[in-house]
Design a protein around this motif. Structure first.
Motif, PDB file in Angstrom:
ATOM      1  N   GLU A 157       0.830  -1.200   0.000  1.00  0.00           N
ATOM      2  CA  GLU A 157       0.000   0.000   0.000  1.00  0.00           C
ATOM      3  C   GLU A 157       0.866   1.253   0.000  1.00  0.00           C
ATOM      4  O   GLU A 157       0.553   2.245  -0.669  1.00  0.00           O
ATOM      5  CB  GLU A 157      -0.938  -0.005   1.211  1.00  0.00           C
ATOM      6  CG  GLU A 157      -1.935   1.117   1.173  1.00  0.00           C
ATOM      7  CD  GLU A 157      -3.048   0.974   2.199  1.00  0.00           C
ATOM      8  OE1 GLU A 157      -3.818   1.946   2.349  1.00  0.00           O
ATOM      9  OE2 GLU A 157      -3.151  -0.089   2.850  1.00  0.00           O
ATOM     10  N   GLY A 158       1.974   1.215   0.751  1.00  0.00           N
ATOM     11  CA  GLY A 158       2.887   2.351   0.757  1.00  0.00           C
ATOM     12  C   GLY A 158       3.488   2.614  -0.612  1.00  0.00           C
ATOM     13  O   GLY A 158       3.564   3.758  -1.075  1.00  0.00           O
ATOM     14  N   VAL A 159       3.896   1.541  -1.295  1.00  0.00           N
ATOM     15  CA  VAL A 159       4.499   1.693  -2.620  1.00  0.00           C
ATOM     16  C   VAL A 159       3.483   2.248  -3.609  1.00  0.00           C
ATOM     17  O   VAL A 159       3.806   3.120  -4.430  1.00  0.00           O
ATOM     18  CB  VAL A 159       5.054   0.337  -3.110  1.00  0.00           C
ATOM     19  CG1 VAL A 159       5.536   0.437  -4.554  1.00  0.00           C
ATOM     20  CG2 VAL A 159       6.193  -0.123  -2.206  1.00  0.00           C
ATOM     21  N   GLN A 160       2.251   1.773  -3.532  1.00  0.00           N
ATOM     22  CA  GLN A 160       1.230   2.223  -4.484  1.00  0.00           C
ATOM     23  C   GLN A 160       0.744   3.640  -4.162  1.00  0.00           C
ATOM     24  O   GLN A 160       0.735   4.515  -5.025  1.00  0.00           O
ATOM     25  CB  GLN A 160       0.046   1.263  -4.492  1.00  0.00           C
ATOM     26  CG  GLN A 160      -0.986   1.614  -5.568  1.00  0.00           C
ATOM     27  CD  GLN A 160      -2.271   0.836  -5.436  1.00  0.00           C
ATOM     28  OE1 GLN A 160      -2.778   0.634  -4.336  1.00  0.00           O
ATOM     29  NE2 GLN A 160      -2.814   0.386  -6.557  1.00  0.00           N
ATOM     30  N   ARG A 161       0.339   3.868  -2.914  1.00  0.00           N
ATOM     31  CA  ARG A 161      -0.338   5.130  -2.597  1.00  0.00           C
ATOM     32  C   ARG A 161       0.623   6.243  -2.190  1.00  0.00           C
ATOM     33  O   ARG A 161       0.413   7.405  -2.543  1.00  0.00           O
ATOM     34  CB  ARG A 161      -1.355   4.909  -1.479  1.00  0.00           C
ATOM     35  CG  ARG A 161      -2.521   3.997  -1.877  1.00  0.00           C
ATOM     36  CD  ARG A 161      -3.533   3.871  -0.751  1.00  0.00           C
ATOM     37  NE  ARG A 161      -3.977   5.174  -0.292  1.00  0.00           N
ATOM     38  CZ  ARG A 161      -3.904   5.574   0.982  1.00  0.00           C
ATOM     39  NH1 ARG A 161      -3.412   4.786   1.908  1.00  0.00           N
ATOM     40  NH2 ARG A 161      -4.335   6.771   1.316  1.00  0.00           N
ATOM     41  N   ALA A 162       1.655   5.926  -1.423  1.00  0.00           N
ATOM     42  CA  ALA A 162       2.543   6.974  -0.913  1.00  0.00           C
ATOM     43  C   ALA A 162       3.694   7.271  -1.871  1.00  0.00           C
ATOM     44  O   ALA A 162       4.143   8.407  -1.964  1.00  0.00           O
ATOM     45  CB  ALA A 162       3.090   6.561   0.458  1.00  0.00           C
ATOM     46  N   ILE A 163       4.183   6.251  -2.580  1.00  0.00           N
ATOM     47  CA  ILE A 163       5.247   6.480  -3.552  1.00  0.00           C
ATOM     48  C   ILE A 163       4.662   6.845  -4.909  1.00  0.00           C
ATOM     49  O   ILE A 163       5.258   7.592  -5.676  1.00  0.00           O
ATOM     50  CB  ILE A 163       6.161   5.237  -3.667  1.00  0.00           C
ATOM     51  CG1 ILE A 163       6.831   4.971  -2.322  1.00  0.00           C
ATOM     52  CG2 ILE A 163       7.215   5.427  -4.745  1.00  0.00           C
ATOM     53  CD1 ILE A 163       7.729   3.752  -2.317  1.00  0.00           C
ATOM     54  N   GLY A 164       3.490   6.300  -5.227  1.00  0.00           N
ATOM     55  CA  GLY A 164       2.811   6.682  -6.459  1.00  0.00           C
ATOM     56  C   GLY A 164       3.020   5.732  -7.613  1.00  0.00           C
ATOM     57  O   GLY A 164       2.900   6.136  -8.777  1.00  0.00           O
TER      58      GLY A 164
END
Length: 470
Positions: A337-344
């Motif tokens: 989720e961090g890679v998708q939403r926070a990193i973009g």
């Protein structure tokens, strides 16, 4: 000449297969999930994370007092499911799907009124339910929301029969009589057909069945839907007074106490409408005032953009997970989720070694056009295939495709576009791989995205290390 539906079965097939197949399949998939193991929680998170708008709405709802009475700030879908509960997040997901799917198709007044009534009834049922537990709360909420799904689905479709029915209703033809004349069926019959066709479960069947319901919870759903209908004409009147007395008897309260409670509940429904991003529906709820500027939610960060604040929040969540009993499923879900939403990054996958140790196979995937990855995104360690180039050389890196070739047959971008890759190691051996790309977007990952990606993958590696020594 446009096709006309002339039976209940024809309407059920048309709505399920022609007009709303994605909604039908997604609701069916969500309803089949059970809260019995970690993989199910991850599957629900994946359903949500595949849709940026749905993710945004679920997180807004997760931070409302209606669902989150502890007021603990929730920034990720994974933590929302852990902290607030599977059933609550499932309920938010279904609410958001219904609203987004139907309103994207039509702005008919009848649809807006039906959505307002469904949302109001759902909040009333959830708030009035005695002897509450999480599963029962969300069961009655979804029950009331979907009790008239046939009517909602019908008004979302731009058909000649919808326009004809609107005309009949303007002529003050009784609703059921008008439905039978134009549809050769009724909304109630279509709803029962959809509940069966979409596999919405035994509780929904009880709610919409003919005759008296088998449970008090199903009866409360029916009463809440009727009360929401009556409230459209005000909180006073003979029919409403009788409804208050009936609810008071059912809930062992006084009519005055119930009347006060349902007025408060209507206010909660108004807040939920705002969290769902539908102020136009809020205006149709009883006692709803105008929407102020500071009540309108901020737009979500666009896909492909980094969000440093969210990166820090997810990293804090990961650190908290690691100080508790480490759960590799939960940690990896947060990393993705961090890679998708926070990193973009648009598409993210976690591959892990199979039992033979010769292949890396997908365990989790999120993002557009990734469904086929579960069967086909397989890296065979010892064979010189195009996908072997994705294996990192000991640390997180940006994969750079060769000048020629590199593509694989099942995906137009995998192997041909720059991507982030990060290893998971155990005893010096590669046991897993995080992969992330931007699908067909022009730009590849940046150096700052690689740095943030490395931070996230490091937490998953630490979790594996802690589990190995515990």
């Amino acid at each position: 000449m446009p096709v006309r539906m002339n039976s209940t079965q024809a309407w059920v097939e048309y709505l399920s297969q022609v007009e709303l197949p994605v909604l039908a399949n997604t609701l069916r998939r969500i309803n089949e999930l059970t809260e019995s193991n970690n993989s199910t929680v991850n599957q629900l998170a994946e359903v949500i994370l595949n849709d940026a708008q749905l993710t945004s709405q679920v997180l807004r709802l997760s931070n409302t007092v209606f669902y989150n009475q502890t007021r603990t700030q929730v920034g990720t879908v994974s933590r929302a499911i852990t902290l607030i509960g599977f059933d609550a997040v499932k309920s938010m997901t279904i609410s958001s799907l219904i609203v987004d799917t139907l309103l994207a198709r039509s702005k008919r007044t009848h649809l807006l009124k039906c959505l307002a009534r469904a949302l109001h009834a759902a909040v009333q049922a959830r708030c009035l339910l005695p002897r509450r537990n999480e599963h029962a709360l969300e069961e009655v909420f979804i029950g009331a929301l979907l009790m008239n799904i046939g009517e909602l689905a019908f008004w979302s479709c731009d058909t000649d029969q919808a326009s004809e029915l609107e005309k009949k209703l303007r002529e003050d033809t009784p609703p059921v009589e008008a439905q039978k004349k134009i549809l050769k069926s009724t909304f109630t019959e279509i709803t029962r057909g959809l509940v069966e066709a979409w596999s919405l479960g035994p509780f929904m069947k009880d709610v919409v069945a003919a005759g008296r319901p088998n449970s008090k919870a199903a009866n409360l759903v029916r009463q809440s839907v009727e009360m929401a209908r009556l409230a459209e004409s005000g909180w006073r009147g003979t029919d409403m007074d009788q409804m208050m007395e009936s609810l008071a008897k059912e809930l062992d309260e006084t009519p005055a106490a119930i009347r006060d409670q349902v007025r408060v509940n209507a206010g909660e429904a108004s807040k939920i409408a705002l969290s769902l991003g539908i102020p136009q529906v809020r205006a149709l709820l009883p006692d709803a005032g105008p929407v102020s500027a500071d009540e309108v939610s901020e737009p979500a960060v666009e896909a492909g953009q980094e969000d440093p604040e969210l990166q820090l929040q997810i990293l804090r969540d990961l650190a908290e997970c690691l100080t508790e009993k480490p759960d590799i499923n939960q940690v990896c879900q947060l990393v993705m989720e961090g890679v998708q939403r926070a990193i973009g990054m648009e598409r993210v996958a976690l591959l892990m070694g199979d039992r033979s140790g010769t292949k890396l196979i997908p365990r989790k995937v999120v993002g557009p056009e990734t469904d086929h990855w579960r069967e086909e995104f397989i890296i065979e360690r010892d064979r010189n295939t195009g996908l072997n180039r994705l294996l990192p050389q000991g640390a997180c890196e940006i994969y750079k495709p060769p000048a020629k070739g590199g593509a694989v047959g099942f995906d137009p971008w995998l192997g041909r576009k720059p991507a982030l890759v990060g290893p998971l190691m155990a005893k010096g051996r590669l046991v897993g791989l995080f992969y992330a790309d931007n699908a067909g977007a022009g730009q590849g990952p940046t150096s700052s995205q690689l740095t943030a990606f490395s931070h996230f993958v490091r937490h998953a590696q630490l979790c594996l290390t802690l589990l190995a020594v515990s």
